[in-house]
Motif scaffolding. Structure first.
Motif, mmCIF file in Angstrom:
data_model
loop_
_atom_site.group_PDB
_atom_site.id
_atom_site.type_symbol
_atom_site.label_atom_id
_atom_site.label_comp_id
_atom_site.label_asym_id
_atom_site.label_seq_id
_atom_site.Cartn_x
_atom_site.Cartn_y
_atom_site.Cartn_z
ATOM 1 N N LEU A 160 0.823 -1.207 0.000
ATOM 2 C CA LEU A 160 0.000 0.000 0.000
ATOM 3 C C LEU A 160 0.860 1.260 0.000
ATOM 4 O O LEU A 160 0.544 2.239 -0.681
ATOM 5 N N ALA A 161 1.953 1.234 0.759
ATOM 6 C CA ALA A 161 2.848 2.395 0.788
ATOM 7 C C ALA A 161 3.440 2.657 -0.591
ATOM 8 O O ALA A 161 3.599 3.808 -1.009
ATOM 9 N N TYR A 162 3.756 1.585 -1.301
ATOM 10 C CA TYR A 162 4.359 1.728 -2.632
ATOM 11 C C TYR A 162 3.344 2.265 -3.646
ATOM 12 O O TYR A 162 3.642 3.199 -4.400
ATOM 13 N N ILE A 163 2.150 1.694 -3.663
ATOM 14 C CA ILE A 163 1.146 2.055 -4.657
ATOM 15 C C ILE A 163 0.556 3.439 -4.392
ATOM 16 O O ILE A 163 0.336 4.230 -5.311
ATOM 17 N N ILE A 164 0.308 3.763 -3.128
ATOM 18 C CA ILE A 164 -0.395 4.997 -2.807
ATOM 19 C C ILE A 164 0.551 6.153 -2.509
ATOM 20 O O ILE A 164 0.331 7.278 -2.945
ATOM 21 N N LEU A 165 1.609 5.867 -1.761
ATOM 22 C CA LEU A 165 2.513 6.931 -1.315
ATOM 23 C C LEU A 165 3.803 7.012 -2.115
ATOM 24 O O LEU A 165 4.615 7.909 -1.880
ATOM 25 N N SER A 166 3.995 6.054 -3.026
ATOM 26 C CA SER A 166 5.246 5.977 -3.813
ATOM 27 C C SER A 166 6.462 5.878 -2.896
ATOM 28 O O SER A 166 7.508 6.470 -3.159
ATOM 29 N N GLN A 167 6.301 5.130 -1.812
ATOM 30 C CA GLN A 167 7.383 4.934 -0.852
ATOM 31 C C GLN A 167 7.701 3.446 -0.723
ATOM 32 O O GLN A 167 6.797 2.612 -0.724
ATOM 33 N N LYS A 168 8.980 3.145 -0.617
ATOM 34 C CA LYS A 168 9.404 1.779 -0.353
ATOM 35 C C LYS A 168 9.823 1.673 1.109
ATOM 36 O O LYS A 168 10.829 2.244 1.516
ATOM 37 N N ILE A 169 9.011 0.962 1.874
ATOM 38 C CA ILE A 169 9.316 0.754 3.286
ATOM 39 C C ILE A 169 9.666 -0.710 3.507
ATOM 40 O O ILE A 169 9.468 -1.543 2.634
ATOM 41 N N GLN A 170 10.205 -1.012 4.663
ATOM 42 C CA GLN A 170 10.524 -2.391 5.039
ATOM 43 C C GLN A 170 11.433 -3.058 4.002
ATOM 44 O O GLN A 170 11.333 -4.260 3.767
ATOM 45 N N SER A 171 12.317 -2.290 3.386
ATOM 46 C CA SER A 171 13.189 -2.845 2.346
ATOM 47 C C SER A 171 14.117 -3.909 2.911
ATOM 48 O O SER A 171 14.407 -4.911 2.249
#
Length: 221
Positions: A160-171
């Motif tokens: 959800l962070a990637y699709i909505i916020l354009s953020q990569k978390i928990q890499s």
């Protein structure tokens, strides 16, 4: 007041399984989990401020609780890939963090519950169950359930962070402060879409995007 929350856990015992006739494993006793870290982050639109050398610093999005929990029991697995916790993080003799007992962490959370705080997070029902604290349903805003259509798969916080916020978390590993802030951002996005009357359309868009990539975040940048 709305706050973001995320918890990380460690395993005190291993999961026990037995082999079925068909070759699959049956879990006879799940692993016993214990709270390792809990982070509570102020709402992103919080008006709270604090004086800093004659100026004011906005506290929105900053941690109000970030506790590492010591346990008298031996930790079998720190589950580092999922918790971000490393061997020694919860050992008073070696930890670089300020440790508190589980009971004190529980009292802090209980205070927020009793004061009527609204908790925003991803997978909160499971977290609260392991912590063994009851929170009224009206005080839980779980993005697992908000971003979900009936009879469709549930989506991860990372996706959800990637699709909505354009953020990569928990890499590499999870960080409870980052996850709590991300949940707050997702909740704010949901509220904005609802206010604009396009929430159903947005949720369908997210599912369509997920189907194209298998609900996985692409590797690399």
């Amino acid at each position: 007041m709305i706050v973001g929350i995320d918890s990380e856990f460690v395993a005190l015992t291993a999961e026990e399984t037995e082999l079925r006739i068909d070759g699959t494993n049956l879990v006879t006793r799940p692993s016993r989990m214990s709270l390792g870290r809990v982070s509570v982050v102020r709402s992103l639109d919080s008006k709270a401020t604090v004086g800093v050398k004659g100026a004011e610093q906005c506290l929105a999005g900053t941690p109000m609780i970030d506790d590492y929990i010591k346990t008298p029991e031996q930790i079998m697995d720190y589950l580092t890939r999922f918790s971000g916790l490393l061997p020694g993080d919860l050992d008073p003799a070696t930890s670089p963090h300020h440790l508190i007992p589980l009971k004190r962490a529980y009292v802090k959370l209980r205070y927020l519950v009793d004061k009527g705080y609204i908790f925003v997070g991803h997978g909160l029902n499971n977290d609260f169950r392991i912590i063994n604290i009851w929170v009224p349903p009206e005080q839980i805003m779980d993005t697992v359930n908000i971003y979900h259509l009936p009879n469709r798969r549930k989506m991860s916080l990372r996706f959800l962070a990637y699709i909505i916020l354009s953020q990569k978390i928990q890499s590499e590993v999870h960080d409870s402060i980052e996850d709590a802030r991300t949940a707050l951002l997702l909740y704010q996005h949901y509220l904005n879409c609802k206010a604009q009357g396009r929430w159903e359309e947005e949720l369908e868009r997210i599912y369509e995007a997920g189907q194209k990539c298998g609900f996985q975040v692409p590797e690399g940048r």
